[in-house]
Design a protein around this motif. Structure first.
Motif, PDB file in Angstrom:
ATOM      1  N   THR A  62       0.823  -1.209   0.000  1.00  0.00           N
ATOM      2  CA  THR A  62       0.000   0.000   0.000  1.00  0.00           C
ATOM      3  C   THR A  62       0.861   1.265   0.000  1.00  0.00           C
ATOM      4  OG1 THR A  62      -0.131  -0.087   2.419  1.00  0.00           O
ATOM      5  CG2 THR A  62      -1.910  -1.136   1.172  1.00  0.00           C
ATOM      6  N   TYR A  63       1.719   1.387  -0.981  1.00  0.00           N
ATOM      7  CA  TYR A  63       2.603   2.544  -1.068  1.00  0.00           C
ATOM      8  C   TYR A  63       1.873   3.725  -1.706  1.00  0.00           C
ATOM      9  CZ  TYR A  63       6.359  -0.754  -0.037  1.00  0.00           C
ATOM     10  OH  TYR A  63       7.161  -1.693   0.558  1.00  0.00           O
ATOM     11  N   THR A  64       2.078   4.904  -1.119  1.00  0.00           N
ATOM     12  CA  THR A  64       1.443   6.101  -1.668  1.00  0.00           C
ATOM     13  C   THR A  64       1.852   6.330  -3.116  1.00  0.00           C
ATOM     14  OG1 THR A  64       1.268   7.154   0.495  1.00  0.00           O
ATOM     15  CG2 THR A  64       1.250   8.609  -1.418  1.00  0.00           C
TER      16      THR A  64
ATOM     17  N   SER B 111      -4.324   6.093   8.218  1.00  0.00           N
ATOM     18  CA  SER B 111      -4.515   6.328   6.790  1.00  0.00           C
ATOM     19  C   SER B 111      -5.781   5.607   6.342  1.00  0.00           C
ATOM     20  CB  SER B 111      -3.310   5.804   6.003  1.00  0.00           C
ATOM     21  OG  SER B 111      -3.548   5.899   4.618  1.00  0.00           O
TER      22      SER B 111
ATOM     23  N   GLY C  22      -1.653   3.638  -3.230  1.00  0.00           N
ATOM     24  CA  GLY C  22      -2.257   3.008  -2.063  1.00  0.00           C
ATOM     25  C   GLY C  22      -2.955   1.702  -2.345  1.00  0.00           C
ATOM     26  N   SER C  23      -4.268   1.684  -2.162  1.00  0.00           N
ATOM     27  CA  SER C  23      -5.072   0.476  -2.347  1.00  0.00           C
ATOM     28  C   SER C  23      -6.190   0.763  -3.336  1.00  0.00           C
ATOM     29  CB  SER C  23      -5.660   0.022  -1.010  1.00  0.00           C
ATOM     30  OG  SER C  23      -6.495   1.030  -0.478  1.00  0.00           O
TER      31      SER C  23
ATOM     32  N   LYS D 135      -5.174   2.588   2.824  1.00  0.00           N
ATOM     33  CA  LYS D 135      -4.290   1.416   2.887  1.00  0.00           C
ATOM     34  C   LYS D 135      -5.134   0.182   3.201  1.00  0.00           C
ATOM     35  CE  LYS D 135      -0.289   4.247   4.190  1.00  0.00           C
ATOM     36  NZ  LYS D 135       0.291   4.297   2.844  1.00  0.00           N
TER      37      LYS D 135
ATOM     38  N   ARG E 155      -8.917   0.395   2.857  1.00  0.00           N
ATOM     39  CA  ARG E 155      -9.327   0.486   1.455  1.00  0.00           C
ATOM     40  C   ARG E 155     -10.413   1.539   1.211  1.00  0.00           C
ATOM     41  NH1 ARG E 155      -9.647  -5.333  -1.391  1.00  0.00           N
ATOM     42  NH2 ARG E 155      -9.954  -3.925  -3.171  1.00  0.00           N
TER      43      ARG E 155
ATOM     44  N   ALA F  98      -0.383   2.998   8.868  1.00  0.00           N
ATOM     45  CA  ALA F  98      -0.518   1.758   8.088  1.00  0.00           C
ATOM     46  C   ALA F  98      -0.718   0.549   8.984  1.00  0.00           C
ATOM     47  CB  ALA F  98       0.726   1.573   7.218  1.00  0.00           C
TER      48      ALA F  98
ATOM     49  N   ASN G  72       2.024  -2.478   7.953  1.00  0.00           N
ATOM     50  CA  ASN G  72       2.009  -3.520   6.929  1.00  0.00           C
ATOM     51  C   ASN G  72       2.246  -4.899   7.533  1.00  0.00           C
ATOM     52  OD1 ASN G  72       1.720  -1.607   4.708  1.00  0.00           O
ATOM     53  ND2 ASN G  72       3.816  -1.020   5.195  1.00  0.00           N
TER      54      ASN G  72
ATOM     55  N   GLN H   2      -7.845   7.045  -1.177  1.00  0.00           N
ATOM     56  CA  GLN H   2      -6.421   7.203  -0.928  1.00  0.00           C
ATOM     57  C   GLN H   2      -6.099   8.528  -0.257  1.00  0.00           C
ATOM     58  OE1 GLN H   2      -3.775   5.667  -0.810  1.00  0.00           O
ATOM     59  NE2 GLN H   2      -2.061   7.010  -1.235  1.00  0.00           N
TER      60      GLN H   2
END
Length: 410
Positions: free
Chosen positions: A56-58, A241, A62-63, A244, A247, A219, A338, A250
């Motif tokens: 889920t990286y910006t 956030s 993300g997701s 992430k 879901r 996260a 994560n 974003q």
């Protein structure tokens, strides 16, 4: 001047469903959009899409939102509401869902950190909120304390308010640094294993000195229990956030915690304009989308979902390990961020003479494009893979492509 009377009179002269304009142009927006052929916007723009085997990286946006979240966003787009009212009502529902005293939808976890601190600094005084970030000579407190081991880039969100961030390296240093200018203590949950003061003791120290404490959990779901664990532990503000593991959108996040701080934080949020939070706008679509994302996240069978990820990881692991010289290991990172099944793949450079960078490029440039993550500790002959952001069936594509790439490079 165009009056309402003249406007209606002029409109009455326009031929219905015809005339100079095409039919689609005078249909209601939603009907016109439905009547239009589907467009591949990313293809039009030349933007690459990919299978997300990284996480889920910006930077990777993300997701992906669930269909129910998209439906809520489309629903919200059809009507006007008052921004404060939707924040109030959605916040009440969110707070109840996560067992929090109060809740606010923010524009990401970074924004939640900044806004939460504004609430601490200004209280319910709008004039004080308008002073930020210029604290000198205002009588407002000017310092926030955190552990040096928790100095992640996102801690810059604190500095946005104008405070000085004091970093400490010991429990004794933490307590000695507290003074009449200390506004708040700040903790990063992902770094709990680092630094001398752990999450449970940190909040005890804060409250022993009658100071609020904020924790960054951006996260840190799964596990789902984290959504209420830290408020129940006593943290005054908890930041998540939204885009992430939950879901949601974003660009959305959650600020949970004590009503007195979060209501004060609202003074620095839109629709109010003369504040540092004016640019941290959250629209009605994001507020509703975040609420619905949270509802569906809480309804999920988290045990079943975890087993699904383990099965997907196992499939990819077996495919990669079938290539001579390749080793695989499935781990769940100890860090709170994560915290999901993660496949670490490494290889003997003599048998597979390729760097991780070259392998990533091969996967990225293939069809379909695949993104994977770096291996820990800068290992130049290794990569990491997660499956929780994949659509069902994509793990089979990743397994086949990865095996093919490693085989051809060996």
């Amino acid at each position: 001047m165009i009056t309402r009377r003249n406007l209606i009179k002029n409109l009455s002269a326009v031929p219905l469903l015809g005339g100079l304009a095409g039919t689609a142009s005078i249909l209601p927006f939603t009907e016109a959009a439905a009547a239009a052929p589907a467009r591949d916007y990313f293809a039009e723009l030349g933007v690459r899409t990919f299978i997300n085997a990284a996480g889920t990286y910006t930077a990777m946006t993300g997701s992906l939102m669930l269909p129910e979240v998209l439906a809520a966003i489309q629903y919200a787009a059809k009507d006007f509401v008052m921004l404060d009212e939707i924040q109030d009502k959605a916040g009440q529902r969110i707070a109840k869902l996560v067992r929090s005293e109060y809740a606010v939808v923010t524009s990401g976890a970074f924004s939640a950190i900044t806004l939460g601190l504004t609430g601490v600094l200004s209280g319910m005084d709008e004039k004080k909120a308008a002073l930020l970030p210029h604290l000198a000579g205002t009588g407002l407190k000017t310092e926030v304390i955190m552990q040096k081991a928790h100095d992640i880039p996102y801690a810059h969100a604190l500095k946005n308010t104008g405070v000085k961030v004091i970093q400490v390296e010991s429990r004794e240093g933490l307590e000695k640094s507290i003074n009449d200018q200390t506004a708040m203590l700040f903790f990063v949950n992902a770094n709990n294993a680092e630094g001398p003061v752990k999450v449970e003791d940190f909040i005890k120290i804060a409250h022993a000195h009658n100071l609020p404490a904020m924790i960054d959990c951006a996260a840190d779901v799964p596990p789902v229990e984290n959504l209420w664990r830290f408020t129940e532990m006593g943290y005054d503000m908890v930041c998540f956030s939204g885009g992430k593991g939950i879901r949601g959108p974003q660009s959305a996040g959650l600020l949970l915690g004590k009503e007195k701080y979060l209501k004060a934080a609202r003074l620095s949020m839109p629709p109010r304009g003369n504040t540092i939070g004016r640019g941290m706008k959250v629209n009605k679509e994001e507020v509703l989308g975040m609420m619905v994302a949270l509802e569906y996240y809480l309804q999920r069978d988290h045990v079943k979902e975890w087993k699904l990820w383990e099965g997907q990881i196992d499939l990819i692991s077996k495919a990669a390990a079938s290539v001579p010289g390749v080793k695989t290991e499935t781990v769940v990172p100890e860090t709170a961020a994560n915290h999901i099944p993660t496949l670490r793949i490494s290889w003997d450079a003599e048998k597979v003479p390729v760097t991780a960078t070259a392998l990533r490029e091969k996967l990225r440039n293939g069809s379909p494009s695949i993104e994977v993550a770096d291996a820990p500790h800068g290992n130049k002959y290794g990569i990491s893979i997660t499956t929780w952001m994949m659509a069902p069936g994509q793990e089979k594509i990743v397994a086949a492509r990865l095996k093919e790439a490693l085989s051809h490079l060996s």
